[in-house]
Write an enzyme that holds these catalytic residues in place. Structure first.
Site, short mmCIF file in Angstrom:
data_model
loop_
_atom_site.label_atom_id
_atom_site.label_comp_id
_atom_site.label_asym_id
_atom_site.label_seq_id
_atom_site.Cartn_x
_atom_site.Cartn_y
_atom_site.Cartn_z
N GLY A 82 38.84 41.70 -31.78
CA GLY A 82 39.44 40.35 -31.72
C GLY A 82 40.15 40.28 -30.34
O GLY A 82 40.44 38.92 -30.30
N ASP B 103 31.45 47.76 -39.15
CA ASP B 103 32.80 46.85 -38.54
C ASP B 103 33.19 47.66 -37.37
O ASP B 103 32.91 48.83 -37.34
CB ASP B 103 33.68 46.84 -39.90
N CYS C 7 31.75 42.01 -40.38
CA CYS C 7 32.85 41.89 -39.10
C CYS C 7 32.67 40.51 -38.82
O CYS C 7 31.65 40.14 -38.20
CB CYS C 7 32.86 42.76 -37.89
N ASN C 8 33.69 39.58 -39.11
CA ASN C 8 33.58 38.18 -38.65
C ASN C 8 33.56 38.17 -37.11
O ASN C 8 32.75 37.25 -36.57
CB ASN C 8 34.66 37.33 -39.01
N CYS D 164 38.76 37.65 -41.45
CA CYS D 164 38.55 38.85 -40.96
C CYS D 164 38.47 39.87 -42.09
O CYS D 164 39.19 39.77 -42.96
CB CYS D 164 39.73 39.22 -40.21
N1 DGL Z 1 37.18 43.34 -39.09
C1 DGL Z 1 36.81 42.34 -38.18
C2 DGL Z 1 36.60 41.02 -38.54
O1 DGL Z 1 36.09 40.52 -39.67
C3 DGL Z 1 37.75 42.58 -36.78
C4 DGL Z 1 38.66 43.42 -36.64
C5 DGL Z 1 38.73 43.48 -35.01
O2 DGL Z 1 39.57 42.66 -34.52
O3 DGL Z 1 38.45 44.64 -34.59
O4 DGL Z 1 36.65 40.13 -37.69
#
Ligand code: DGL
Length: 268
Positions: A42, A9, A73-74, A188
């Site tokens: 993001g 992530d 991580c999406n 997220c």
């Molecule tokens: N944890 C991440 C996700 O699932 C994103 C966090 C970020 O913006 O770095 O999108």
């Protein structure tokens, strides 16, 4: 030789996926890698982010020799899954917003999508909505501030309720529309870490849906034997941090080792 499951992530959000993996496979060896030097993903430009994600994942795979990479991580998955699969020789399991299970759960057919700025506007996300929730109203809320609150939580600082309230206000405004919202996708991986605070802040009960269980099931499908003990609990980070040590230990990971990238041009 079979290796551990590598969870990747931008930061600590992948711990919500580690939690789901441990619930399904308590003895499986897990390793963790994060690109905390570039957090939050993001708010970054897609053009530079794809190469960065591929470079960091390549370095992490070299460091821990996993049998599968879980992109927890999406924001990374909705952008770079195809490139990662082309580049790496191990299976890659991605994380995408749980639109399909949310559409199955929603009675009112009004669903909230809480995710990063990048994820709420990605074509990949629109495609999921078109494929699985075309009869639903979808309210998209970009809540990047929650990423920072979840990071702070793993460093030992309680989320700031005022900042949470400000980030969630657009969701609550839409929740009471003519068609009430009954289900919210946590798009997220940082956000499930804040679930008790999200529940406390919600003006009415909501169904929160994340991808953790689905990812864990998918890992079991792509890897026939999950090994134990091999490099168990190693953690890699692109920026040095000491504040995360206790938080990582609570999820069964050691303090982060430095992850060095082969391609230094990816540092900018
Ligand atoms: N944890 C991440 C996700 O699932 C994103 C966090 C970020 O913006 O770095 O999108």
């Amino acid at each position: 030789m079979a290796g551990p499951v590598l969870i990747f992530d931008s930061g600590m959000g992948g711990l919500s996926v580690a939690r789901a993996l441990r619930a399904h496979y308590p003895h499986a060896a897990l390793c963790y890698a994060c690109d905390n030097a570039w957090l939050p993903y993001g708010l970054r430009e897609d053009s530079t982010l794809t190469a960065r994600i591929v470079g960091v994942c390549r370095a992490a795979v070299n460091a821990c020799q996993p049998s599968v990479l879980v992109v927890a991580c999406n924001t990374a998955s909705t952008l770079a899954l195809e490139q990662l699969r082309a580049e790496l020789t191990i299976p890659v399991v991605g994380t995408v917003p749980a639109i399909k299970p949310a559409a199955a759960a929603s009675q009112s057919r009004h669903i909230g999508l809480l995710a990063t700025t990048a994820t709420v506007r990605r074509p990949y996300t629109q495609q999921l909505i078109d494929n699985f929730a075309s009869d639903c109203r979808i309210t998209r809320v970009a809540a990047d501030a929650l990423v920072i609150e979840a990071e702070a939580l793993i460093s030992g600082t309680e989320p700031n309720t005022q900042r949470l309230a400000a980030a969630l206000a657009p969701l609550w405004q839409a929740a009471h529309a003519d068609v009430p919202m009954d289900t919210v996708v946590l798009g997220c991986t940082h956000f499930p870490l804040l679930k008790p605070w999200l529940d406390a802040a919600a003006p009415a009960p909501l169904i929160w849906v994340d991808s953790g269980d689905a990812i864990a099931r998918r890992v079991g499908q792509v890897v026939s034997t999950l090994v134990s003990n091999r490099h168990e609990g190693r953690c890699f980070a692109t920026a040095p941090v000491t504040s995360l040590k206790a938080g990582l230990a609570a999820y069964g990971f050691f303090a982060p080792e430095s992850l060095f990238l082969d391609d230094l041009s990816l540092d900018h």
